[in-house]
Scaffold this motif. Structure first.
Motif, short mmCIF file in Angstrom:
data_model
loop_
_atom_site.label_atom_id
_atom_site.label_comp_id
_atom_site.label_asym_id
_atom_site.label_seq_id
_atom_site.Cartn_x
_atom_site.Cartn_y
_atom_site.Cartn_z
N THR A 1 0.60 -1.03 -0.06
CA THR A 1 -0.05 -0.05 -0.15
C THR A 1 0.76 1.19 -0.11
OG1 THR A 1 -0.33 0.12 2.65
CG2 THR A 1 -2.06 -1.06 0.95
N GLU A 2 2.11 1.19 0.41
CA GLU A 2 2.83 2.40 0.57
C GLU A 2 4.33 1.98 -0.39
OE1 GLU A 2 3.36 3.93 4.25
OE2 GLU A 2 1.12 4.29 4.32
N LEU A 3 4.99 2.92 -1.01
CA LEU A 3 6.14 2.40 -1.59
C LEU A 3 6.95 3.90 -1.73
CD1 LEU A 3 8.17 0.38 -2.91
CD2 LEU A 3 7.03 1.04 -5.12
N SER A 4 8.06 3.90 -0.98
CA SER A 4 9.04 5.24 -1.02
C SER A 4 10.48 4.65 -1.53
CB SER A 4 9.12 5.80 0.18
OG SER A 4 9.93 6.83 0.44
N ALA B 1 10.26 4.34 -14.03
CA ALA B 1 9.01 4.81 -13.82
C ALA B 1 7.63 4.03 -14.90
CB ALA B 1 9.05 6.35 -14.10
N LEU B 2 8.49 3.89 -16.08
CA LEU B 2 7.32 3.34 -16.97
C LEU B 2 7.24 1.88 -16.36
CD1 LEU B 2 9.27 4.27 -20.21
CD2 LEU B 2 6.86 5.32 -19.37
N ALA B 3 8.11 1.31 -15.89
CA ALA B 3 7.94 -0.20 -15.51
C ALA B 3 6.91 0.01 -14.14
CB ALA B 3 9.24 -0.80 -15.05
N LEU B 4 7.04 0.66 -13.27
CA LEU B 4 6.35 0.82 -12.46
C LEU B 4 4.70 1.06 -12.66
CD1 LEU B 4 8.08 2.98 -9.59
CD2 LEU B 4 7.73 0.54 -9.63
N ALA B 5 4.62 2.05 -13.63
CA ALA B 5 3.31 2.75 -14.07
C ALA B 5 2.62 1.34 -14.88
CB ALA B 5 3.39 3.77 -15.11
N ALA B 6 3.37 0.37 -15.39
CA ALA B 6 2.76 -0.51 -16.16
C ALA B 6 2.41 -2.01 -15.41
CB ALA B 6 3.63 -1.10 -17.24
N SER C 1 -1.48 -1.92 -7.81
CA SER C 1 -2.82 -1.41 -7.87
C SER C 1 -3.51 -0.67 -6.51
CB SER C 1 -3.68 -2.02 -8.54
OG SER C 1 -3.86 -3.30 -7.90
N ARG C 2 -2.75 -1.25 -5.42
CA ARG C 2 -3.32 -1.02 -4.04
C ARG C 2 -2.63 0.15 -3.38
NH1 ARG C 2 -5.46 -5.67 -0.23
NH2 ARG C 2 -7.00 -6.53 -1.90
N LEU C 3 -1.39 0.63 -4.02
CA LEU C 3 -0.66 1.64 -3.63
C LEU C 3 -1.59 3.03 -3.32
CD1 LEU C 3 2.51 1.95 -5.47
CD2 LEU C 3 2.17 0.96 -3.29
N SER C 4 -1.35 3.41 -2.04
CA SER C 4 -2.17 4.76 -1.58
C SER C 4 -1.04 5.71 -1.55
CB SER C 4 -2.79 4.62 -0.36
OG SER C 4 -2.13 4.42 0.70
N SER C 5 0.24 5.27 -1.45
CA SER C 5 1.22 6.30 -1.17
C SER C 5 2.58 5.87 -2.19
CB SER C 5 1.61 6.45 -0.01
OG SER C 5 2.84 7.21 0.22
N LEU C 6 3.02 6.74 -3.03
CA LEU C 6 4.10 6.42 -3.69
C LEU C 6 5.02 7.69 -3.87
CD1 LEU C 6 5.92 4.61 -5.98
CD2 LEU C 6 4.32 5.60 -7.60
N THR C 7 6.53 7.51 -3.36
CA THR C 7 7.22 8.64 -3.36
C THR C 7 8.44 8.24 -4.05
OG1 THR C 7 6.60 8.92 -0.94
CG2 THR C 7 8.82 9.90 -1.79
N LEU C 8 8.75 9.08 -4.97
CA LEU C 8 9.86 8.89 -6.00
C LEU C 8 10.76 9.86 -6.19
CD1 LEU C 8 7.74 7.62 -9.07
CD2 LEU C 8 9.02 5.98 -7.36
N ARG C 9 10.88 10.55 -4.84
CA ARG C 9 11.90 11.90 -5.07
C ARG C 9 13.25 11.45 -5.35
NH1 ARG C 9 10.08 13.20 0.86
NH2 ARG C 9 7.97 13.99 0.55
N SER D 1 -1.27 5.97 -15.55
CA SER D 1 -1.32 4.72 -15.09
C SER D 1 -2.73 4.29 -14.70
CB SER D 1 -0.33 4.25 -14.10
OG SER D 1 -0.60 2.83 -13.78
N PRO D 2 -3.24 3.25 -15.18
CA PRO D 2 -4.65 2.84 -14.73
C PRO D 2 -4.30 2.00 -13.42
CG PRO D 2 -3.84 1.44 -16.59
CD PRO D 2 -3.02 2.36 -16.53
N PHE D 3 -2.99 1.75 -13.13
CA PHE D 3 -2.83 0.91 -11.70
C PHE D 3 -2.57 1.69 -10.71
CE2 PHE D 3 -1.56 -1.73 -15.54
CZ PHE D 3 -2.43 -2.76 -15.69
N LEU D 4 -1.94 2.97 -10.73
CA LEU D 4 -1.90 3.95 -10.00
C LEU D 4 -2.88 4.94 -9.81
CD1 LEU D 4 1.95 3.94 -10.64
CD2 LEU D 4 0.85 2.72 -8.82
N ALA D 5 -3.74 4.69 -9.70
CA ALA D 5 -5.20 5.63 -9.56
C ALA D 5 -5.34 6.28 -8.13
CB ALA D 5 -6.40 5.02 -10.06
#
Length: 70
Positions: free
Chosen positions: A19-22, A33-38, A43-51, A66-70
């Motif tokens: 549910t969270e990925l930093s 980023a393209l790989a993550l988006a695909a 799809s359950r992530l509610s928090s994504l940090t890519l600083r 991304s339809p999976f990172l809504a």
């Protein structure tokens, strides 16, 4: 014969419950980023940090669309 619980456990990908990925400052870049988006497994992530990953406009657009990172 496997029980329903065992069948579910075997078929589920380990990232499906995440549910969270930093992952800042790891050199992800636009290709990462393209790989993550695909990935349908995120799809359950509610928090994504890519600083500080240099994902650029192409990677940012992929994450945003991304339809999976809504």
């Amino acid at each position: 014969m496997l029980s329903r619980l065992s069948e579910h456990s075997v078929s589920q990908h380990p990232l499906d419950r995440l549910t969270e990925l930093s992952i800042g400052r790891c050199g992800l870049g636009s290709e990462g980023a393209l790989a993550l988006a695909a990935s349908p497994h995120l799809s359950r992530l509610s928090s994504l940090t890519l600083r500080w990953n240099g994902i650029g406009p192409v990677g940012a657009a992929a994450i945003a669309a991304s339809p999976f990172l809504a």
